[in-house]
Motif scaffolding. Structure first.
Motif, PDB file in Angstrom:
ATOM      1  N   TRP A   1      -1.422   5.346   1.691  1.00 12.79           N
ATOM      2  CA  TRP A   1      -0.427   5.144   0.656  1.00 12.79           C
ATOM      3  C   TRP A   1      -1.001   5.524  -0.700  1.00 12.79           C
ATOM      4  O   TRP A   1      -2.148   5.184  -1.012  1.00 12.79           O
ATOM      5  CB  TRP A   1       0.015   3.682   0.636  1.00 12.79           C
ATOM      6  CG  TRP A   1       0.981   3.348  -0.459  1.00 12.79           C
ATOM      7  CD1 TRP A   1       2.309   3.670  -0.517  1.00 12.79           C
ATOM      8  CD2 TRP A   1       0.686   2.622  -1.655  1.00 12.79           C
ATOM      9  NE1 TRP A   1       2.864   3.191  -1.693  1.00 12.79           N
ATOM     10  CE2 TRP A   1       1.887   2.545  -2.396  1.00 12.79           C
ATOM     11  CE3 TRP A   1      -0.457   2.044  -2.175  1.00 12.79           C
ATOM     12  CZ2 TRP A   1       1.971   1.899  -3.626  1.00 12.79           C
ATOM     13  CZ3 TRP A   1      -0.384   1.393  -3.405  1.00 12.79           C
ATOM     14  CH2 TRP A   1       0.826   1.329  -4.123  1.00 12.79           C
TER      15      TRP A   1
ATOM     16  N   HIS B   1      -2.296   3.196  -5.560  1.00 16.51           N
ATOM     17  CA  HIS B   1      -3.426   2.819  -4.724  1.00 16.51           C
ATOM     18  C   HIS B   1      -4.660   2.786  -5.621  1.00 16.51           C
ATOM     19  O   HIS B   1      -4.969   3.787  -6.283  1.00 16.51           O
ATOM     20  CB  HIS B   1      -3.571   3.852  -3.616  1.00 16.51           C
ATOM     21  CG  HIS B   1      -4.581   3.509  -2.577  1.00 16.51           C
ATOM     22  ND1 HIS B   1      -4.777   2.241  -2.100  1.00 16.51           N
ATOM     23  CD2 HIS B   1      -5.452   4.291  -1.909  1.00 16.51           C
ATOM     24  CE1 HIS B   1      -5.724   2.261  -1.178  1.00 16.51           C
ATOM     25  NE2 HIS B   1      -6.152   3.488  -1.055  1.00 16.51           N
TER      26      HIS B   1
ATOM     27  N   HIS C   1       8.163   6.403  -2.666  1.00 16.75           N
ATOM     28  CA  HIS C   1       6.732   6.368  -2.351  1.00 16.75           C
ATOM     29  C   HIS C   1       6.186   7.767  -2.084  1.00 16.75           C
ATOM     30  O   HIS C   1       6.914   8.655  -1.622  1.00 16.75           O
ATOM     31  CB  HIS C   1       6.475   5.548  -1.080  1.00 16.75           C
ATOM     32  CG  HIS C   1       6.739   4.101  -1.195  1.00 16.75           C
ATOM     33  ND1 HIS C   1       5.726   3.169  -1.402  1.00 16.75           N
ATOM     34  CD2 HIS C   1       7.887   3.393  -1.112  1.00 16.75           C
ATOM     35  CE1 HIS C   1       6.250   1.964  -1.440  1.00 16.75           C
ATOM     36  NE2 HIS C   1       7.568   2.062  -1.260  1.00 16.75           N
TER      37      HIS C   1
ATOM     38  N   PHE D   1       2.771   9.242   0.192  1.00 18.84           N
ATOM     39  CA  PHE D   1       1.682   9.018   1.137  1.00 18.84           C
ATOM     40  C   PHE D   1       0.974  10.352   1.357  1.00 18.84           C
ATOM     41  O   PHE D   1       1.494  11.410   1.044  1.00 18.84           O
ATOM     42  CB  PHE D   1       2.225   8.544   2.497  1.00 18.84           C
ATOM     43  CG  PHE D   1       2.846   7.182   2.504  1.00 18.84           C
ATOM     44  CD1 PHE D   1       4.168   7.003   2.117  1.00 18.84           C
ATOM     45  CD2 PHE D   1       2.120   6.079   2.927  1.00 18.84           C
ATOM     46  CE1 PHE D   1       4.757   5.754   2.137  1.00 18.84           C
ATOM     47  CE2 PHE D   1       2.695   4.817   2.959  1.00 18.84           C
ATOM     48  CZ  PHE D   1       4.019   4.659   2.561  1.00 18.84           C
TER      49      PHE D   1
END
Length: 121
Positions: free
Chosen positions: A49, A62, A37, A39
């Motif tokens: 995110w 996103h 991921h 962020f």
């Protein structure tokens, strides 16, 4: 447990493409059973995110950033990489990479220390 280290340019001009790398140690970006991921946290705001590379290789983004973001893995360097196109002042933030245990949503087992990105002309 893997260790993660973000790196990037620090300063990027508006409308340019931001490239950030997350270097992985203690595991393989190609074969470790994690989701990967990105962020970010803008000044005085919460954590946002940005996107995921799943263990399968599938990606997800996103929605507000979907048209400007791409994620991919570089197994030769054991890195996973974020591209953010057409940056603007609102993209100024500390950017983090993280790993998540598949099948356990929200179980982020490793985080990088973060890298500051400032968008400025």
């Amino acid at each position: 447990q893997v260790q993660l280290q973000e790196s990037g340019p620090g300063l990027v001009a508006p409308s340019q493409t931001l490239t950030l790398t997350c270097t992985v140690s203690g595991g393989s970006v190609a074969t470790s059973t994690y989701h990967w991921h990105w962020f970010r946290q803008p000044p005085r705001k919460g954590l946002e995110w940005m996107g995921i590379i799943a263990h399968s290789g599938d990606t997800g983004y996103h929605p507000p950033l979907k048209n400007r973001t791409s994620l991919f893995r570089d197994p030769s360097k054991n890195q996973f990489i974020l591209h953010l196109n057409a940056v603007n002042l609102e993209d100024t933030a500390v950017y983090y990479c993280a790993t998540e245990t598949p099948g356990v949503p929200g179980d982020f087992v490793s985080w990088g220390q973060g890298t500051q990105v400032t968008v400025s002309s």
